[in-house]
Design an enzyme around this catalytic site. Structure first.
Site, PDB file in Angstrom:
ATOM      1  N   HIS A 201       0.802  -1.231   0.000  1.00  0.00           N
ATOM      2  CA  HIS A 201       0.000   0.000   0.000  1.00  0.00           C
ATOM      3  C   HIS A 201       0.834   1.280   0.000  1.00  0.00           C
ATOM      4  CE1 HIS A 201      -0.057   1.614   4.267  1.00  0.00           C
ATOM      5  NE2 HIS A 201       0.433   0.418   4.502  1.00  0.00           N
ATOM      6  N   CYS A 323      -0.753   9.667  17.243  1.00  0.00           N
ATOM      7  CA  CYS A 323      -1.710   9.818  18.328  1.00  0.00           C
ATOM      8  C   CYS A 323      -1.822   8.473  19.033  1.00  0.00           C
ATOM      9  CB  CYS A 323      -3.049  10.233  17.762  1.00  0.00           C
ATOM     10  SG  CYS A 323      -4.183  10.725  19.042  1.00  0.00           S
TER      11      CYS A 323
HETATM   12  C1  PLP Z   1       9.090   2.554   7.191  1.00  0.00           C
HETATM   13  C2  PLP Z   1       7.846   1.771   7.426  1.00  0.00           C
HETATM   14  N1  PLP Z   1       7.926   0.512   7.857  1.00  0.00           N
HETATM   15  C3  PLP Z   1       6.845  -0.245   8.071  1.00  0.00           C
HETATM   16  C4  PLP Z   1       5.578   0.250   7.865  1.00  0.00           C
HETATM   17  C5  PLP Z   1       4.397  -0.632   8.126  1.00  0.00           C
HETATM   18  O1  PLP Z   1       3.840  -1.147   6.944  1.00  0.00           O
HETATM   19  P1  PLP Z   1       2.322  -1.634   6.896  1.00  0.00           P
HETATM   20  O2  PLP Z   1       1.475  -0.411   6.986  1.00  0.00           O
HETATM   21  O3  PLP Z   1       2.170  -2.342   5.592  1.00  0.00           O
HETATM   22  O4  PLP Z   1       2.109  -2.559   8.048  1.00  0.00           O
HETATM   23  C6  PLP Z   1       5.425   1.562   7.425  1.00  0.00           C
HETATM   24  C7  PLP Z   1       4.072   2.154   7.256  1.00  0.00           C
HETATM   25  O5  PLP Z   1       3.846   3.297   7.631  1.00  0.00           O
HETATM   26  C8  PLP Z   1       6.591   2.347   7.193  1.00  0.00           C
HETATM   27  O6  PLP Z   1       6.520   3.610   6.761  1.00  0.00           O
END
Ligand code: PLP
Length: 383
Positions: A201, A323
């Site tokens: 996503h 938050c």
């Molecule tokens: C650097 C980083 N790692 C991991 C994630 C987590 O991914 P997911 O939303 O697919 O669980 C995010 C999501 O914000 C992210 O920006």
């Protein structure tokens, strides 16, 4: 009202071409990929194609790709999986102080369970402090976790150097590339990491699906137990439509990487220049950065109120704040960089994307400047 979405690091819209790939799978390809009959084999073929597309994006082989339910699960699996399979006396886990909560909170949970865990400092420019890493690495270190691109500042970390230092001590390296994939080249062979996480996503695919690259012959403990899916690395009937979406998103990202990057980078730079000129913006996090991200501080401005004002005007941005339990926590990334609390409180993240136009940026920048002028005029004392 005209709405401009500048929060692509939070999530991206589904690319219509990804939707086109997923729709027939959701409708027709309902077989269980583990079934031996035709229905199952249709699903299996769809998974195989997606696995090849994800592997190609990362310069990996299909056998090294493990599908997960997103970036968070991939990070959890990697950290727990590598640490859990390390041989005594290797138990120490190191992570950078700018990691996403998916890594940081997993590391902290390991600490609560008795693992020696330490955070490695980052500098004011957002880059990992390699000297601090060198000092903390020892012959008991099992895993070092370092992200490729930071979600808040876009800063690209020196992963190849981290790997070199870790190897000198015999430690493994996990890389969270969730914010890097689709925004810059990600080559697991060149980086030489042991595991690497991505999420659909963040690259115009669906939510709740991601992948973990696991280098061939890596010892990794399994956490989600059950059937023998994903070569026993991650049990559970596969999310076939989601995985097909991830595969298509990976193929599109690979094909459009250079062009998207150059176009979006030019828009981001123009936005930064205009907001520096017209609103005194100061950049948080220095180059090298992924091309779509601008983290900017505005003196005398409360970012939370600015975000709300911009939302009312149709512009979606983000503060680094999360938050939690009703309280707004200032960004741990900007704090780790040593920024003063007032500067952290006045910081906004603009993250552009594949469908952002020059006109979108122009329109949004005008509204940002106006909103800031209004806030500063209303509270001149805070300047
Ligand atoms: C650097 C980083 N790692 C991991 C994630 C987590 O991914 P997911 O939303 O697919 O669980 C995010 C999501 O914000 C992210 O920006």
């Amino acid at each position: 009202m005209r709405r401009v979405y500048l929060d692509h690091n939070a999530t991206t819209p589904l690319d219509p071409r990804v939707f086109e790939a997923m729709a027939p799978v959701l409708r027709d390809t309902f077989g269980n990929a583990s079934s031996l009959h035709w229905f199952g084999q249709q699903a299996r073929a769809a998974l195989d194609q997606a696995r090849a597309d994800v592997a190609a994006l990362l310069s990996a082989t299909s056998a090294e790709i493990v599908f997960t339910a997103g970036g968070t699960e991939a990070d959890n699996l990697a950290l727990r999986g590598l640490a859990g399979a390390a041989r005594e006396p290797r138990r120490k886990v190191l992570y950078s102080a700018a990691e996403h909560h998916a890594v940081m909170h997993t590391a902290r949970a390991l600490a609560e369970e008795g693992w020696p865990v330490e955070a490695v400092r980052v500098g004011e420019d957002g880059g990992l402090d390699l000297e601090d890493l060198r000092g903390k690495l020892d012959d008991h270190t099992a895993v070092v976790a370092v992200m490729l691109a930071n979600n808040e500042t876009g800063r690209i970390q020196p992963v190849a150097e981290v790997v070199r230092l870790a190897r000198e001590r015999g430690a493994l390296v996990h890389c969270d590339a969730v914010q890097a994939a689709g925004k810059m080249p990600v080559d697991v062979r060149a980086l030489d990491v042991d595991t690497l996480a991505i999420s659909a996503h963040k690259m115009y695919g669906p939510k709740g699906v991601g992948a973990l690259y696991v280098k061939r012959n890596t010892r990794m403990r399994t956490w989600v137990r059950g059937g023998s899916q994903e070569r026993n690395r991650r049990a559970g009937t596969e999310n076939v439509a989601g995985i097909v979406g991830l595969g298509r998103a990976a193929a599109l990202s690979r094909a459009g990487l250079a062009e998207d990057g150059a176009r979006v980078g030019a828009l981001r730079d123009a936005l930064e220049e205009r907001l520096a000129r017209e609103a005194g913006a100061r950049r948080n996090g220095e180059d090298p950065r992924v091309p779509n991200t601008a983290n900017l501080s505005f003196e005398g401005v409360d970012a939370e109120s600015l975000l709300m004002a911009l939302d009312l005007a149709g512009v979606a941005v983000s503060t680094g704040a999360a938050c939690a339990a009703g309280a707004v926590e200032p960004s741990h990334v900007l704090r780790a960089m040593g920024l003063r609390p007032e500067r952290v409180q006045g910081s906004l993240r603009f993250s552009l994307g594949r469908f952002t136009t020059a006109d979108d940026v122009d329109h949004a920048a005008g509204l940002v400047v106006q909103a800031i002028e209004r806030q500063r005029a209303a509270a001149p004392v805070r300047r």
